[in-house]
Design an enzyme around this catalytic site. Structure first.
Site, PDB file in Angstrom:
ATOM      1  N   LYS A   8       1.567   4.060   7.457  1.00 53.10           N
ATOM      2  CA  LYS A   8       0.763   4.898   6.571  1.00 53.10           C
ATOM      3  C   LYS A   8       1.212   6.355   6.679  1.00 53.10           C
ATOM      4  O   LYS A   8       1.913   6.738   7.607  1.00 53.10           O
ATOM      5  CB  LYS A   8      -0.723   4.814   6.945  1.00 53.10           C
ATOM      6  CG  LYS A   8      -1.389   3.490   6.619  1.00 53.10           C
ATOM      7  CD  LYS A   8      -1.535   3.266   5.134  1.00 53.10           C
ATOM      8  CE  LYS A   8      -2.260   1.963   4.837  1.00 53.10           C
ATOM      9  NZ  LYS A   8      -1.486   0.785   5.235  1.00 53.10           N
TER      10      LYS A   8
ATOM     11  N   SER B 151       0.804  -1.218   0.000  1.00 50.92           N
ATOM     12  CA  SER B 151       0.000   0.000   0.000  1.00 50.92           C
ATOM     13  C   SER B 151       0.840   1.272   0.000  1.00 50.92           C
ATOM     14  O   SER B 151       0.306   2.357  -0.188  1.00 50.92           O
ATOM     15  CB  SER B 151      -0.950   0.025   1.200  1.00 50.92           C
ATOM     16  OG  SER B 151      -0.240   0.279   2.388  1.00 50.92           O
TER      17      SER B 151
END
Length: 232
Positions: free
Chosen positions: A191, A153
């Site tokens: 993230k 991701s």
């Protein structure tokens, strides 16, 4: 530095674990420290955890583990790890020490604490598995640990599945920082942090993944990305 109450609680927990192998209950801690409510104990426990002296074992009620004691209390105490221990991993952290200019080629052993998800958050509570040598010049001041990346991701940020990321311990971050975030005290993920009003967004660097938005009480910052290692 610890406050007097923090030191008293840490020593009480340590003594009880030595005597019985079982941590004291919150009621016992409240009585031992002569506090009026258990909320004060919760605050002390959180403070000790944030400073790396204890950790709460997941999925077990009343489970606490002493990570270290202040040197003045126990200079030779054996420990599973010294220094900061992230809530999602355990072990001693590499810390850059002051050094002379002649030592610029020195390296620092940084513990690899487990795996971190760069996709859907995964549990990352794992033992210290091994260490990597990092040039001292790569480290800023403070404490560092490393995590192995699993997932894709963050590929548009140059972080690939199988990479090892170097993390500087921090409990705060600015919008735009890539962080290790602990979600609901159970799952960890790598993230980019975005603040949206009172909410916190954990943003992927891959259009195939949606940005996840949480209330501020659901996310705790464990550290900020400081470097990356890749083996070809």
């Amino acid at each position: 530095m610890l406050t007097r109450k923090q030191r008293e609680l840490l020593l009480f927990i340590h003594q009880r674990l030595k005597e019985t192998g079982v941590p004291p209950s919150f009621d016992e801690m409240k009585e031992a420290l002569d506090l009026r409510s258990k909320s004060g104990i919760h605050r002390l426990i959180t403070a000790l955890e944030e400073r790396g002296f204890i950790r709460r074992l997941p999925h077990r009620a009343r489970a606490l583990e002493i990570i270290k004691l202040p040197e003045a209390m126990s200079p030779a105490m054996p420990s599973r790890g010294q220094g900061f221990t992230p809530n999602v991993v355990e072990g001693g952290l590499g810390k850059r020490q002051p050094r002379a200019d002649s030592d610029i080629s020195d390296s620092v052993a940084i513990p690899v604490m487990g795996r971190i998800a760069a996709g859907t958050p995964i549990e990352a509570i794992q033992n210290h598995s091994h260490t990597i040598s990092v040039p001292a010049d790569m480290l800023s001041t403070g404490e560092h640990f490393a995590l192995e990346v699993r997932g894709d991701s963050m590929i548009e940020a140059g972080i690939l599945d199988g990479d090892t990321v170097l993390i500087r311990k921090s409990d705060s971050a600015d919008t735009g920082d890539i962080v290790v975030a602990l979600v609901d005290d159970e799952e960890a993920t790598l993230k980019r942090l975005r603040r949206k009003g009172a909410s916190i967004a954990l943003e992927a660097a891959n259009p195939n993944y949606e940005t996840r938005i949480f209330g501020p009480d659901r996310v705790r910052i464990q550290g900020k990305l400081a470097g990356l290692f890749r083996r070809y």
